[in-house]
Design an enzyme around this catalytic site. Structure first.
Site, PDB file in Angstrom:
ATOM      1  CG  ASP A  44      23.888 -12.170  52.736  1.00  0.00           C
ATOM      2  OD1 ASP A  44      24.723 -12.188  53.668  1.00  0.00           O
ATOM      3  OD2 ASP A  44      24.157 -11.729  51.613  1.00  0.00           O
ATOM      4  CB  CYS A 135      32.235  -8.902  54.827  1.00  0.00           C
ATOM      5  SG  CYS A 135      32.360  -8.685  56.594  1.00  0.00           S
ATOM      6  CD  GLU A 207      31.763 -13.503  55.759  1.00  0.00           C
ATOM      7  OE1 GLU A 207      31.202 -14.191  54.893  1.00  0.00           O
ATOM      8  OE2 GLU A 207      31.358 -12.368  56.086  1.00  0.00           O
TER       9      GLU A 207
HETATM   10  C1  LIG Z   1      27.603 -12.804  55.487  1.00  0.00           C
HETATM   11  C2  LIG Z   1      28.117 -11.989  54.340  1.00  0.00           C
HETATM   12  N1  LIG Z   1      29.418 -11.626  54.298  1.00  0.00           N
HETATM   13  C3  LIG Z   1      29.829 -10.833  53.250  1.00  0.00           C
HETATM   14  C4  LIG Z   1      29.013 -10.420  52.242  1.00  0.00           C
HETATM   15  C5  LIG Z   1      29.517  -9.623  51.097  1.00  0.00           C
HETATM   16  N2  LIG Z   1      29.158  -8.267  51.237  1.00  0.00           N
HETATM   17  C6  LIG Z   1      27.697 -10.835  52.327  1.00  0.00           C
HETATM   18  N3  LIG Z   1      26.780 -10.499  51.390  1.00  0.00           N
HETATM   19  N4  LIG Z   1      27.238 -11.636  53.383  1.00  0.00           N
END
Ligand SMILES: Cc1ncc(CN)c(N)n1
Length: 221
Positions: A44, A135, A207
């Protein structure tokens, strides 16, 4: 119904699958395998570096100073607030800064980040927003849902993660992106709106793949 509410409705089955994914559910229950969480944190972090670049591109493409300033604020808050959550977890979980910044990106991390950057670079501001909206929005929804579980926000490992994403300040990013996208979409024709829908749905699917990749800790081998 607003344009972004229509997008949310069209992607509902994917979003349900994201909410119900074992990675998300086990964060809420406090039972997630810590190794899977560590793996997620590293992937992440790499993802968020590229996500930040999209906010920078948003500032570049902004038609006015107010929009430029807001993209720049969210670029800053991702790099400092959201990513310091990862840096703080890394410290606690024994992940070095070098490991965090130089982990090997998984195929899913590469695919999702490259898709975001490519749409943001080649497309309009509306396309750029459509690619990052799932996201910001889905994490806010997930954070708020998990915070309703008694004790989840105080969990020794996962509480801090839930607190970050349930916060109204974090929700404000998605709200602002929705307002902007609704404004921009109102002057687009059907074909252009369908293009935004495809982008929004593709990011929503990524996602899901990101939760899958994290849960199973999948990489090249
Ligand atoms: C994969 C992912 N998607 C969204 C977010 C939120 N910013 C995150 N931290 N990581």
């Amino acid at each position: 119904m607003s344009f972004t509410q229509q997008l949310r409705q069209k992607a509902d089955s994917i979003w349900k699958a994201n909410h119900e994914h074992p990675f998300v559910q086990e964060i809420g229950a406090g039972t997630l395998d810590l190794e899977a969480f560590k793996y997620y944190m590293k992937q992440d972090y790499l993802y968020l570096i590229e996500y930040s670049r999209v906010f920078a591109l948003g500032a570049f493409k902004a038609p006015d100073l107010e929009t430029m300033a807001t993209f720049s604020t969210y670029l800053q808050s991702t790099l400092t607030e959201e990513m310091s959550l990862h840096r703080s977890y890394a410290k606690r979980l024994g992940i070095t800064e070098d490991e965090l910044e130089h982990a090997q990106p998984s195929p899913t991390t590469i695919a999702y980040s490259s898709y975001m950057i490519s749409e943001a670079q080649k497309g309009s501001l509306a396309q750029l927003i459509a690619v990052i909206l799932p996201c910001a929005w889905s994490y806010s929804e997930i954070g708020k849902k998990l915070a309703e579980i008694p004790g989840a926000s105080e969990h020794a490992h996962y509480g801090e993660w839930i607190q970050m994403y349930q916060d109204d300040e974090f929700a404000a990013i998605a709200e602002w992106l929705c307002t902007k996208l609704d404004q921009l979409a109102s002057s687009l024709n059907d074909r252009e709106q369908e293009q935004l829908e495809t982008i929004f749905i593709t990011s929503s699917r990524f996602e899901y793949l990101f939760w899958e990749m994290s849960y199973h800790q999948t990489n090249w081998e």
